[in-house]
Structures are given as C-alpha cells and as structure tokens.
Design a protein around this motif. Structure first.
Motif, PDB file in Angstrom:
ATOM      1  N   ARG A 284       0.694  -1.230  -0.276  1.00 52.60           N
ATOM      2  CA  ARG A 284       0.051  -0.335  -0.017  1.00 52.60           C
ATOM      3  C   ARG A 284       0.686   1.181   0.240  1.00 52.60           C
ATOM      4  O   ARG A 284       1.734   1.245   0.642  1.00 52.60           O
ATOM      5  CB  ARG A 284      -1.117   0.080   1.260  1.00 52.60           C
ATOM      6  N   SER A 285      -0.016   2.092  -0.611  1.00 50.78           N
ATOM      7  CA  SER A 285       1.178   3.460  -0.045  1.00 50.78           C
ATOM      8  C   SER A 285       0.586   4.950   0.437  1.00 50.78           C
ATOM      9  O   SER A 285       0.716   4.107   1.431  1.00 50.78           O
ATOM     10  CB  SER A 285       0.710   3.867  -2.857  1.00 50.78           C
ATOM     11  N   GLY A 286       1.632   5.488   0.169  1.00 51.69           N
ATOM     12  CA  GLY A 286       1.116   6.428   1.446  1.00 51.69           C
ATOM     13  C   GLY A 286       2.081   6.552   2.358  1.00 51.69           C
ATOM     14  O   GLY A 286       2.010   7.343   3.483  1.00 51.69           O
ATOM     15  N   GLU A 287       2.579   5.179   2.298  1.00 48.26           N
ATOM     16  CA  GLU A 287       3.963   5.411   3.640  1.00 48.26           C
ATOM     17  C   GLU A 287       5.306   5.215   3.277  1.00 48.26           C
ATOM     18  O   GLU A 287       5.164   4.511   2.264  1.00 48.26           O
ATOM     19  CB  GLU A 287       3.757   4.226   4.991  1.00 48.26           C
ATOM     20  N   SER A 288       6.058   5.590   4.601  1.00 45.04           N
ATOM     21  CA  SER A 288       7.735   5.090   4.187  1.00 45.04           C
ATOM     22  C   SER A 288       7.523   4.137   3.928  1.00 45.04           C
ATOM     23  O   SER A 288       7.474   2.896   4.728  1.00 45.04           O
ATOM     24  CB  SER A 288       8.258   6.127   4.781  1.00 45.04           C
ATOM     25  N   LEU A 289       9.045   3.448   3.052  1.00 48.15           N
ATOM     26  CA  LEU A 289       9.213   2.307   3.249  1.00 48.15           C
ATOM     27  C   LEU A 289      11.233   1.791   3.053  1.00 48.15           C
ATOM     28  O   LEU A 289      11.428   2.317   2.488  1.00 48.15           O
ATOM     29  CB  LEU A 289       8.050   1.099   1.842  1.00 48.15           C
ATOM     30  N   THR A 290      11.082   0.692   3.387  1.00 48.97           N
ATOM     31  CA  THR A 290      12.275   0.336   3.191  1.00 48.97           C
ATOM     32  C   THR A 290      12.232  -1.592   2.824  1.00 48.97           C
ATOM     33  O   THR A 290      11.372  -2.485   3.051  1.00 48.97           O
ATOM     34  CB  THR A 290      13.148  -0.045   4.917  1.00 48.97           C
TER      35      THR A 290
END
Length: 388
Positions: A284-290
């Motif tokens: 899901r988009s909208g949050e930071s991701l590592t």
C-alpha cells in the motif's frame, strides 16, 4: 551489415510484392546496392517504376540479347546474392525443375549454376505452401544450398517473412562464416526483480546491443541462443526470462549444464545486482518503505566455475565518464573471470542507437564509435578471432 554487397532482387506475382519497395529501401539502408528483376505477373501488382524508385536502377522486366541474367547472376556477374522476395509456389516449382520462362526463373537457374548464393522468401496461401509438390520443390532447392526464409503462418496464409528476417538471411548468405558450427549464447537487455505483484526494480538497458551481437553471430554462421526479456528473433533460439535468477538458470542450461555444450557465451545483459523478497500482495502507498536488497549471484563467475574452458565475453557499464576508470574495472573483470575480452562503455548510451565502447583485451584497448549494429558485428568478429 550489407556494406558493399550487390543484391539482385527477384520479385514474383504474389500480393506480397507490394512490400518489396520497403524491403529494397531496407537493403540499401544496410549498405547494399540493389537491382530488381520481375516476372510478368509481378508487374500486374507492382509497377516497374516503383522498383526503379526503390532501387535507383531500372528493373529487368525481360531477357533480351543483352543477356541480363548472365550480367546479373553469371560467374562474372554483378550480383553477390540473388534474393527472391516474394517467391510464389509457381516460381519455387520452376526453380526445382530448372524451368526458365520468366526473368526471375532464368536468373535463378543462372545463379545456381554459377555458384551465386540464392535466398528465397516464399509467400502464398497456406494450402499452397502445404502442397506435397511445393514441399518437395522446397526440399529439392534447399538441398542445392538455397536458403529459405520461413514465412509467417497467419490467417490461413504463408505470409512473407518480415524485413529483419529477410535482410538477416541475405547477410548470412554473403558474409564469411567465421562462426560456422559454433553455438553461441548471448544475454541481452535488462532483468527485472519483483517487489510485489505490480512493482518492480529494473534498469535502463534496452537490449539493442545484445540483440545486435546475437544477430551478427548468426550472420557469421553461428547457432545462437538469445536469453532476454524481449521479442522473438528470426536469428536466434530465444529463451525468455525476467529476473536475474531466471537468466542465470537459462544461461546455465543453454551453455551445457543439461548437455549439448555451447562454444561461447557473450553476456551483454544488464543483470540486476540486487534482488528483493517479493511481497505476496500489493504494497500500500502513502507510507515510507524500506526494502532489504540481497545481492544476486554473478552470472559470469557462476558459469566460469562450471565451465572453465568456455570462451566468454563480458560487458561493463560505468557512470564515471572516465576511460581510464572504465578500462581498469573492465580489466579487473576480465582477469577475475578469465574472459576473452570485455566491452566497456558509459551508461549514457543505454537506449541510444549510437554508442562508444572500449574493447579491453589482454594488454591493449581499442575504441569503437558508431552504431550498435556495427558494435555487434565487431564483437562477433573479435569472438571469432578469439575462438580461432
């Protein structure tokens, strides 16, 4: 590909004759000089003026006291190759029976008797192509050394092969077979690592250079296996892959892990250096991701470990823009893996038609500037020299 090559182009009475103008243009774009020969039936489909425009020469529409067939296709004739495109069932049957009742069939008999290479691109309705007599005629003519360019079987028709296939076959018929009886595996283009069912990690490689290498090796007589995530190619057995792992598996199989060993590997692909564990569902988009990136196995090193005597060529793309730095990294790769040579270039040429590359050999470096098609030919020539 066809520089300084004289092509006599026979045109017969198939509706596919309408494509011959563009074919003649493509032959000339590849460096050939072209002179056309027509049957009377062809003139009912394509006006001789169109062929004159396409070739810059008046077409031969009849055999006269000037013995045009000998002038074109005799032992001391003008043509380096006689290409019949399109060839009807009628013309193929006449060739097999040595019937000379049109300018095209007379030129064909003359070329075959004079030892001039002949290439045939048939075009007809599929039931005609499947006729036992036509198949027998094709087999007979092939047994004399004539190269047939397989038609495309679509919509109940044996349609004339595309320009790439015809031009490639013409080049193969007129180019010294320096890679004859060799099996060459070529990797090309980018690989892609899946992040989730939708998103991927990849790079900007277009695959033009790798495809040019594969085509050039085929033109020089090799049997080519092309491993890439790209289109089918008339000059190679294509193994389609997506990820770095799939490319490694396909290359290992192609070079002989499963038997039938290859003679050479040219790794021109921009293979992913890192992969990632694929999420089972869309992230899901909208949050930071590592993302945790894991290194992929080095294809050349892996293949070398399994095949210590295989002739191998590598490519090295860099972003420094510094020749000395590129040469140093290319030489490190060559020495580490035991490569015949390495082709190094700046990554700015990715996706372009033209390129600049450095050939790094043992103790010397040469610069190439020109088209990627020309670079493919240079790689194939150096490969043949390395295997000689």
């Amino acid at each position: 590909m066809l520089a300084d090559t004289n092509v006599a182009l026979g045109v017969t009475g198939s509706i596919a004759a309408v494509t011959t103008v563009e074919l003649a243009h493509e032959l000339r774009r590849q460096g050939a000089s072209v002179r056309a020969v027509t049957t009377p039936s062809a003139e009912g489909i394509l006006h001789p003026w169109a062929l004159q425009f396409a070739t810059d020469h008046p077409p031969v529409t009849e055999i006269t006291g000037a013995v045009e067939h000998v002038d074109l296709c005799g032992r001391e004739g003008w043509a380096d190759v006689f290409l019949i495109a399109p060839a009807t069932a009628n013309t193929v049957g006449k060739m097999a029976a040595a019937v000379d009742d049109t300018p095209v069939t007379t030129c064909a008999t003359t070329a075959l008797g004079a030892g001039v290479p002949v290439v045939v691109a048939p075009a007809m309705h599929e039931p005609m192509y499947d006729h036992p007599g036509v198949l027998d005629a094709i087999s007979a003519v092939e047994s004399w050394g004539v190269d047939f360019v397989d038609p495309r079987l679509e919509e109940g028709k044996a349609k004339i092969a595309n320009e790439e296939a015809i031009v490639t076959a013409t080049a193969r018929a007129t180019t010294p077979a320096t890679l004859a009886d060799r099996h060459v595996v070529v990797t090309s283009g980018a690989t892609t690592e899946s992040v989730d069912p939708i998103r991927t990690l990849s790079n900007r490689a277009s695959g033009r250079t790798g495809r040019a290498v594969a085509r050039a090796c085929h033109v020089r007589g090799a049997d080519v296996t092309l491993v890439h995530d790209g289109p089918d190619a008339p000059y190679a057995d294509v193994r389609r892959v997506e990820s770095a792992a799939e490319m490694l598996d396909a290359v290992r199989a192609a070079v002989g892990d499963d038997g039938d060993p290859a003679d050479a590997l040219v790794s021109a692909a921009a293979i992913s250096d890192f992969t990632v564990e694929r999420a089972p569902e869309k992230i899901r988009s909208g949050e930071s991701l590592t993302l945790d990136l894991e290194p992929t196995p080095k294809l050349l090193d892996t293949v070398r470990d399994a095949h210590p005597d295989l002739t191998m060529v590598g490519f090295k793309a860099e972003t420094s823009g510094d020749d000395d730095a590129m040469i140093g990294r290319a030489r490190d790769l060559r020495d580490r893996v035991g490569l015949a040579f390495v082709v190094a270039n700046d990554a700015t040429v990715m996706g372009a038609d033209e390129t600049r590359a450095l050939f790094v050999f043992d103790g010397e470096t040469e610069t190439y500037v020109g088209s990627k098609a020309g670079l493919g030919g240079r790689v194939a020539d150096e490969l043949a020299a390395a295997m000689d």
